[in-house]
Design an enzyme around this catalytic site. Structure first.
Site, short mmCIF file in Angstrom:
data_model
loop_
_atom_site.label_atom_id
_atom_site.label_comp_id
_atom_site.label_asym_id
_atom_site.label_seq_id
_atom_site.Cartn_x
_atom_site.Cartn_y
_atom_site.Cartn_z
N LYS A 79 2.35 -13.12 -8.36
CA LYS A 79 2.50 -14.56 -8.52
C LYS A 79 3.41 -14.83 -9.72
CE LYS A 79 -0.62 -18.62 -8.85
NZ LYS A 79 -2.02 -19.06 -8.81
N SER A 154 -3.19 -22.52 -5.24
CA SER A 154 -1.84 -22.53 -5.76
C SER A 154 -1.06 -21.23 -5.48
CB SER A 154 -1.87 -22.75 -7.28
OG SER A 154 -2.51 -21.67 -7.93
N SER A 178 -7.64 -20.83 -6.04
CA SER A 178 -6.23 -20.57 -5.72
C SER A 178 -5.93 -19.23 -5.08
CB SER A 178 -5.38 -20.71 -6.98
OG SER A 178 -5.11 -22.06 -7.18
N1 GLN Z 1 -6.49 -26.31 -6.39
C1 GLN Z 1 -7.13 -26.19 -7.66
C2 GLN Z 1 -6.43 -27.02 -8.70
O1 GLN Z 1 -5.45 -27.64 -8.38
C3 GLN Z 1 -7.26 -24.77 -8.04
C4 GLN Z 1 -6.12 -24.23 -8.77
C5 GLN Z 1 -6.28 -22.80 -9.11
O2 GLN Z 1 -7.24 -22.14 -8.73
N2 GLN Z 1 -5.34 -22.32 -9.88
O3 GLN Z 1 -6.84 -27.07 -9.82
#
Ligand code: GLN
Length: 479
Positions: A79, A154, A178
């Site tokens: 990532k 994400s 994410s």
């Molecule tokens: N979708 C969640 C957020 O926007 C989780 C993000 C993540 O796990 N990095 O905070």
């Protein structure tokens, strides 16, 4: 040379490399070819590293010398928020445009020691804030299963890289879901390990008390292989824990797990009744429960009354930590720098130009909940509730070995489908509890909906109970 990438797993690749059926360079060439043909449409990768082939040659030398380790020669993607020395890393944000990492994250150090081949970096929501990669400065990542839908977020790029046969595995980060949510959307396996088991050193911080690195793989067995290679103690992360001593201890201590065997799985029924949970998702969940029963597990209903407040707690604590963590991007130390009339003006102009809308929203929200007049009303209350939810969760694990829910409240959606931030935040309803309590969780493919989109299942285990997740996961995925 043609390698059947579709059916390849880490396990099979290890055998192929050992027997000389193919070299690591053959593997990397095959993956790069695949990426070149698919990435234009999918947008999983932001970059293929120039030294990917060099890394593969190095791995082949290790194999030739008989120095092969678990991940030697295995190609993976990382990532864009992981630091790989000498390579670009930007968290898919304009504020880090052109930034080159000056040191290796602990996971990268470990992967290098293993002789794994890091082929490239993947697209993500900006600084890991989002559930669809729509907040990336580099466009959305499409779902390889159905390119009209998003890959999730994400870590959407990392999920799509594996799902499109563009890597054997990939790494993502999970702060509120994410890894698990995009794994669910793309029909692959995603693991969020116990907080602290994989070092966060060299991971760009989002919510430091919630962040954890984990793998995307095609099988549960592969997930276990990667987890075991990366769950190492690290002096550079003060929350790092030595996993190897803990696993057995916990499993032996579990009242229902004889010799590490899972018996009872709990279903938090009232938690599944919330708004916005897709009908087909729920129907499929019941089918998955039947499958678990057929595998011999006892399925029982459980109550975790406060768990429904997890999302509210998360959206107070996470922005608070985000506002602190993102303050370091000031135009002086890293990446983008916009000149201003004074230092303060330069900070302002850099942040204005460099951060996207969602990052700004969370910085504002976080600054608000931490501000003098509201700290007690919001931040402190959320911290208290977090402890209470953790207590409840620990109590539940006295009676059941695992908790099961769907991973996501609906299958993959189309870009632009979530019109308000709040709607997007609801994607995390089932995944956030594991992060705020620090327990491990895994997302496993669980069939398809009527439109052919992947559906998923999430198991949560007590702290350090990864082995229990792998045990049930392996049984569930084959039958
Ligand atoms: N979708 C969640 C957020 O926007 C989780 C993000 C993540 O796990 N990095 O905070």
């Amino acid at each position: 040379m043609s390698i059947d990438l579709k059916n390849l797993t880490i396990k099979k690749a290890q055998d192929g490399l050992k027997s000389g059926e193919f070299t690591s360079l053959d593997l990397v060439e095959s993956y790069i070819k695949e990426i070149e043909s698919k990435n234009k449409e999918i947008n999983a990768y932001l970059e293929i590293f120039e030294d990917a082939r060099e890394q593969a040659k190095f791995a082949d030398e290790m194999i030739a010398k008989g120095e092969s380790k678990t991940l030697t020669g295995i190609p993976l993607a990382i990532k864009d928020n992981l630091l790989f020395k000498g390579h670009r890393a930007g968290a898919s944000s304009k504020i880090l445009e052109g930034y080159v990492a000056t040191y290796d994250a602990k996971v990268i150090e470990d992967l290098k020691k293993e002789g794994a081949v890091i082929i490239g970096r993947t697209n993500m929501d900006e600084f890991a804030m989002g559930s669809s990669t729509e907040t990336s400065a580099y466009g959305v990542t499409k779902n390889p299963v159905n390119t009209e839908t998003v890959a999730g977020g994400s870590s959407g790029g990392s999920a799509a890289a594996v799902a499109m046969d563009g890597a054997l595995f990939s790494l993502g980060s999970d702060t509120g879901g994410s890894i698990r949510q995009p794994a669910g959307f793309c029909g692959i396996v995603g693991l969020e390990p116990t907080y602290g088991t994989i070092s966060r050193s060299g991971l760009m911080a989002m919510g430091s008390s919630l962040d954890i690195i984990g793998p995307f793989t095609k099988t549960v067995e592969d997930s276990e292989i990667v987890f075991e290679a990366l769950a190492n103690e690290d002096v550079k992360d003060s929350t790092s824990i030595l996993m190897k001593d803990r696993i057995c201890q916990k499993i032996e201590a579990s009242p229902n797990a004889e010799g590490g065997r899972v018996k009872k799985i709990g279903v938090p029924r009232s938690f599944l009744k919330g708004d916005g949970i897709n009908k087909e998702t729920l129907e499929n969940f019941e089918k998955s429960l039947d499958k678990l029963r057929a595998l011999g597990y006892e399925i029982v209903d459980i109550e975790i009354p406060l768990v429904e407040y997890s999302l509210a707690v998360y959206y107070v604590l996470m922005p608070a930590e985000v506002s602190t963590n993102l303050s370091r991007f000031d135009g002086i130390r890293f990446g983008l720098s916009v000149a201003g009339e004074s230092v303060a003006d330069s900070y302002k102009k850099t942040k204005e130009a460099g951060f996207g809308k969602e990052a700004k929203r969370r910085i504002l929200l976080g600054t608000y909940v931490l501000s003098h007049g509201y700290y007690d009303a919001y931040y402190n209350k959320a911290v208290k509730l977090r402890h209470k939810i953790t207590e409840e969760m620990n109590n539940v694990f006295e009676n059941v070995d695992l908790i099961v829910t769907p991973t996501t409240p609906s299958p993959a959606f189309k870009p632009g489908a979530k019109s308000s931030p709040l709607e997007m935040y609801l994607s995390d309803v089932f995944t956030v509890p594991a992060n705020i309590t620090g327990v491990p969780a895994i997302s496993i493919p669980a069939g398809f909906d009527s439109e052919g989109l992947p559906l998923d299942l999430q198991f949560m285990a007590p702290h350090f109970g990864e082995k229990l997740l792998f045990e049930v996961g392996k049984k569930f995925e084959v039958k």
